[in-house]
Design a protein around this motif. Structure first.
Motif, short mmCIF file in Angstrom:
data_model
loop_
_atom_site.label_atom_id
_atom_site.label_comp_id
_atom_site.label_asym_id
_atom_site.label_seq_id
_atom_site.Cartn_x
_atom_site.Cartn_y
_atom_site.Cartn_z
N VAL A 81 -16.77 49.07 43.58
CA VAL A 81 -15.58 49.57 44.25
C VAL A 81 -14.42 48.59 44.10
O VAL A 81 -13.29 48.97 43.76
CB VAL A 81 -15.86 49.83 45.75
CG1 VAL A 81 -14.58 50.19 46.48
CG2 VAL A 81 -16.89 50.94 45.91
N ALA A 82 -14.69 47.31 44.34
CA ALA A 82 -13.65 46.29 44.22
C ALA A 82 -13.10 46.24 42.79
O ALA A 82 -11.89 46.13 42.57
CB ALA A 82 -14.19 44.93 44.63
N THR A 84 -13.12 48.68 40.59
CA THR A 84 -12.34 49.90 40.35
C THR A 84 -10.93 49.78 40.92
O THR A 84 -9.95 50.18 40.29
CB THR A 84 -13.05 51.11 40.97
OG1 THR A 84 -14.33 51.28 40.33
CG2 THR A 84 -12.24 52.38 40.79
N LEU A 85 -10.82 49.21 42.12
CA LEU A 85 -9.51 49.04 42.73
C LEU A 85 -8.65 48.04 41.96
O LEU A 85 -7.46 48.26 41.74
CB LEU A 85 -9.66 48.59 44.18
CG LEU A 85 -10.10 49.66 45.18
CD1 LEU A 85 -10.30 49.04 46.55
CD2 LEU A 85 -9.09 50.78 45.24
N ARG A 86 -9.24 46.94 41.56
CA ARG A 86 -8.47 45.92 40.82
C ARG A 86 -7.92 46.48 39.52
O ARG A 86 -6.76 46.24 39.17
CB ARG A 86 -9.36 44.71 40.51
CG ARG A 86 -9.62 43.78 41.68
CD ARG A 86 -10.11 42.42 41.20
NE ARG A 86 -11.28 42.53 40.34
CZ ARG A 86 -12.55 42.55 40.76
NH1 ARG A 86 -12.80 42.48 42.06
NH2 ARG A 86 -13.54 42.64 39.91
N ALA A 89 -5.84 51.22 41.15
CA ALA A 89 -4.68 51.33 42.04
C ALA A 89 -3.88 50.03 42.12
O ALA A 89 -2.65 50.04 42.08
CB ALA A 89 -5.15 51.75 43.44
N GLN A 90 -4.58 48.90 42.23
CA GLN A 90 -3.87 47.62 42.35
C GLN A 90 -3.11 47.28 41.07
O GLN A 90 -2.00 46.73 41.13
CB GLN A 90 -4.86 46.52 42.71
CG GLN A 90 -5.42 46.65 44.12
CD GLN A 90 -6.46 45.61 44.44
OE1 GLN A 90 -6.86 44.80 43.59
NE2 GLN A 90 -6.93 45.60 45.68
N LEU A 114 -1.83 56.39 47.80
CA LEU A 114 -1.35 55.59 46.67
C LEU A 114 0.04 56.03 46.24
O LEU A 114 0.84 55.21 45.78
CB LEU A 114 -2.34 55.71 45.51
CG LEU A 114 -1.97 54.97 44.23
CD1 LEU A 114 -1.84 53.47 44.46
CD2 LEU A 114 -3.00 55.27 43.12
N ASP A 145 -5.60 51.33 50.25
CA ASP A 145 -5.67 50.55 49.02
C ASP A 145 -4.34 50.64 48.29
O ASP A 145 -3.34 51.08 48.86
CB ASP A 145 -6.86 50.99 48.14
CG ASP A 145 -6.75 52.45 47.69
OD1 ASP A 145 -5.62 52.95 47.52
OD2 ASP A 145 -7.80 53.09 47.50
N GLY A 146 -4.33 50.21 47.05
CA GLY A 146 -3.08 50.22 46.30
C GLY A 146 -2.02 49.32 46.91
O GLY A 146 -0.83 49.59 46.83
#
Length: 263
Positions: A81-82, A84-86, A89-90, A114, A145-146
């Protein structure tokens, strides 16, 4: 032929990026995200681009990440999950914050999750009167997130940020302007015209000075005074080597309007 899900065109030094999946209120797919990141990265190094506008087609600016088809069960490796976010979205939000050209969000409709953070990451935010902003994560049992928990407290303070994120209520464009999330609300029919006018004005400005100013303002939110002052001095040193800075000084001495070329 099917239109691309991200439209882009450069005219008079303004790059317009348009999310183009109106049937899903422009919920962002991984392919769309990667294309926007690519376009913003190229904008930084393209002399013919001196300002950027991000907008959407239809009734939505961006309804967030497209979760259709996302895995909700099955085996998940620790860190998935981390990661995928990095990478997702991030990376999208960072691309907006790091773009070396001023970026305007022209929010034409719903900006949720987002999508709201995509707008808030932009340097200037114009909103149509019918636009609304929703921190939708709590409705889905998710953590924002994002970059939401980074962006919102810096824009409206921690209490307001928590109110928006804890309740997930829709925020009208007028209320968003009152809170400082939006620079200006305009009639729906005037959004494109106003965004274009702002972008064209930025595109005739001292492009490198604007890039350094953006960098200074963004970095100042995480820096102490000594660090911020040192960064300011370094930016001024760099900027004084540009042709636009020399033109600006000459124009002042000669009592005329400066003509900046983005160099």
């Amino acid at each position: 032929m099917t239109e691309p899900s991200v439209l882009h065109a450069t005219d008079d030094d303004v790059l317009t990026i348009t999310l183009n999946r109106p049937e899903s209120l422009n919920a962002v797919t991984p392919d769309q995200r990667d294309e926007i990141v690519r376009l913003l990265s190229e904008a930084s190094t393209t002399a013919e681009v001196r300002a950027v506008v991000i907008t959407g087609t239809g009734r939505g600016f961006c309804a967030g990440a497209d979760l259709r088809g996302a895995a909700t069960s099955g085996t998940r490796i620790a860190g998935d999950v981390a990661r995928t976010l990095r990478l997702g979205a991030q990376r999208l939000i960072a691309a907006v914050l790091d773009c070396e050209k001023p970026v305007i969000a022209a929010v034409n409709g719903t900006a949720a999750g987002l999508g709201a953070h995509l707008a808030f990451a932009c340097d200037l935010v114009l909103a149509a009167h019918s636009a609304r902003f929703i921190e939708v994560f709590v409705r889905r049992g998710l953590v924002p997130d994002g970059g939401g928990a980074y962006l919102l407290p810096r824009l409206v303070g921690p209490q307001r940020a928590k109110e928006l994120m804890f309740f997930g209520d829709a925020l009208s464009a007028t209320d968003a302007e009152r809170m400082g999330l939006v620079n200006r609300v305009v009639p729906d029919d005037d959004l494109d015209k106003t965004a274009r006018a702002w972008a064209e004005r930025l595109a005739t400005g001292p492009t490198r000075a604007l890039a350094l100013t953006k960098q200074l303002v963004n970095a100042s939110l995480d820096a102490d005074r000594a660090t911020a002052f040192a960064a300011e001095a370094a930016a001024q040193e760099i900027n004084m080597t540009t042709a636009d800075a020399r033109e600006g000084v000459r124009a002042f001495v000669e009592r005329r309007s400066a003509e900046f070329e983005g160099r």
